[in-house]
Structure formats: structure tokens, C-alpha cells
Design a protein around this motif. Sequence first.
Motif, PDB file in Angstrom:
ATOM      1  N   LEU A  26      37.268  30.460  42.677  1.00  0.00           N
ATOM      2  CA  LEU A  26      36.654  30.393  43.993  1.00  0.00           C
ATOM      3  C   LEU A  26      37.094  29.071  44.631  1.00  0.00           C
ATOM      4  O   LEU A  26      37.948  28.376  44.102  1.00  0.00           O
ATOM      5  CB  LEU A  26      35.137  30.489  43.882  1.00  0.00           C
ATOM      6  N   GLU A  27      36.516  28.712  45.755  1.00  0.00           N
ATOM      7  CA  GLU A  27      36.997  27.526  46.470  1.00  0.00           C
ATOM      8  C   GLU A  27      36.914  26.241  45.647  1.00  0.00           C
ATOM      9  O   GLU A  27      37.865  25.464  45.578  1.00  0.00           O
ATOM     10  CB  GLU A  27      36.207  27.343  47.771  1.00  0.00           C
ATOM     11  N   ASN A  28      35.776  26.017  44.999  1.00  0.00           N
ATOM     12  CA  ASN A  28      35.609  24.746  44.288  1.00  0.00           C
ATOM     13  C   ASN A  28      35.196  24.917  42.821  1.00  0.00           C
ATOM     14  O   ASN A  28      34.690  23.981  42.200  1.00  0.00           O
ATOM     15  CB  ASN A  28      34.585  23.869  45.006  1.00  0.00           C
ATOM     16  N   LYS A  29      35.396  26.117  42.275  1.00  0.00           N
ATOM     17  CA  LYS A  29      35.029  26.353  40.882  1.00  0.00           C
ATOM     18  C   LYS A  29      35.665  27.644  40.385  1.00  0.00           C
ATOM     19  O   LYS A  29      36.287  28.394  41.144  1.00  0.00           O
ATOM     20  CB  LYS A  29      33.515  26.469  40.754  1.00  0.00           C
ATOM     21  N   TYR A  30      35.503  27.893  39.067  1.00  0.00           N
ATOM     22  CA  TYR A  30      35.858  29.183  38.488  1.00  0.00           C
ATOM     23  C   TYR A  30      34.553  29.853  38.072  1.00  0.00           C
ATOM     24  O   TYR A  30      33.630  29.183  37.590  1.00  0.00           O
ATOM     25  CB  TYR A  30      36.775  29.006  37.282  1.00  0.00           C
ATOM     26  N   GLN A  31      34.483  31.159  38.264  1.00  0.00           N
ATOM     27  CA  GLN A  31      33.238  31.888  38.045  1.00  0.00           C
ATOM     28  C   GLN A  31      33.452  33.070  37.107  1.00  0.00           C
ATOM     29  O   GLN A  31      34.467  33.763  37.170  1.00  0.00           O
ATOM     30  CB  GLN A  31      32.713  32.383  39.387  1.00  0.00           C
ATOM     31  N   ALA A  32      32.492  33.276  36.216  1.00  0.00           N
ATOM     32  CA  ALA A  32      32.538  34.408  35.290  1.00  0.00           C
ATOM     33  C   ALA A  32      31.120  34.936  35.095  1.00  0.00           C
ATOM     34  O   ALA A  32      30.131  34.249  35.408  1.00  0.00           O
ATOM     35  CB  ALA A  32      33.134  33.981  33.952  1.00  0.00           C
TER      36      ALA A  32
END
Length: 241
Positions: A87-93
Motif C-alpha cells: 500500500l502507500e506507506n506499508k505492506y498489508q496481509a
Amino acid sequence: MKSKTLKSITFLLLMLVVSPALFAHALWIETKATGTKGKAQEISVFFGEFSDNDITASAKWFSDLKDFSLVVISPSKKETKLSATALENKYQAFYIPDEDGIYTIVMHHTVKDVYKNMKLDYNSSATVTIGNAIKEKEAITNTNSISLFSKDASTAKQKALINVNALYEAKAAKKQKIKVIAPNGWEKEISSNENGEISFTPLWSGNYMVEFAYTEKTAGEHNGKKYDEIWKMATYLITVK
């Protein structure tokens, strides 16, 4: 003369910004400390300087940092590898817990590039309590060589003592400097005791970051480049209510 002096000052300032910045930054996991069986649990992985609330955009993570591994370990020790989305400022799971008990989330990455004759090894973890799990010392569940764990993570409250265990190679990390960073950026280094444990009392509510860095004086070769030591960092976030 003034021009040369100005250029020299500018160069020195640039070096101060660029060189130490890497080690001021860390990778860390954010997720809720409790969850519900059968309901998706969100996991976020950030890179930046926590104390300054300086989050690096995911597109600007250095080297191959984005290729970190993310694994969820269930109470019955079943391991599930997760795929994270940028995502814009992180990775998401996301994952869906199917057992009651304590889940451990483990992130690890050894950076491809050698930096200033050092091999960089990033580690982070989080624990999530599903259902009415009894508090247990589940620190050893973490598969990283360097890690942090708090049995108080799911019940952390303002002005109530929090204990954190530091481990290195599955053993208590004795007499090590552990850093605690408060939500407002205040930070303090605490020395671990003979059991690899530190304690602190949070004065404010919000997210607290615990960091444990260790340098191995070991030389070798990594992806064709020589290194003189291995720098390892473990992070663990605690949400205080």
C-alpha cells in the motif's frame, strides 16, 4: 571562501542525514493484540523511524527489503506463510485464525546488499490472543534468531507494569540494551537482567515500540560482497490502553 565553506557544511549535513538514517530506521509489525476465531486479522508491516513518526513510503524501501518473509504460527504450532500487498506507506496481509490460543506472527529479512561492511538482518514479531486464552510464555514459538516477547501484550494498560523478554538464538539475552519508545517519541534504554527481561511502566496510552539490536563480530561473504559483522534488529509493538 564562503562558497567552499557552505559546500563543505552542506556535504557534512548530507552525510549525517544519509549514513546514520538506515540504522535509525526499523521494520515493525502492527496488528491488534486480540482477535476472534473465524474473523480476518489484519497485519501491517512498516519501515521507518518510529520515534519521529517517520514512515517510509513502500515504493522507497531500500534494497530488497520488500521481499521479507511473513509467517503466522498457530497455538498448535502450524505455520502459514502469508503474502503481503504493498500500500502507500506499508505492506498489508490478512489471516483467519481457526484456533483459540496465542498466535505468533514472525517477520524476517536479510538484506541483499552489504552496507558499510555489515550484513543487515531485520526481524519483527507480534502475538495475538484468540479467545479466552490463558497467559503463557510463548516466546520460544518465535523462529527468528533474535526476538522480543511480552506476555502482557494483550492486557497492557497505562501505569501498569509491562515485562518484555529478549531472546538470542533461543536463549535469554542477558545484560543487553533494550530500547523502549513511547507514542510521543520519548525513549529509554533498559538493560535486561539475567533472565533476558526488562520492565517498564507506560505513562501514556498508545503504541510503544520495543527494539533490540545486536551486532555479531563475524566476517564472511554475502551475495559476492565481504562483510565484517552482522547487524541484527528485533522489534515488537505493544498497544497500551
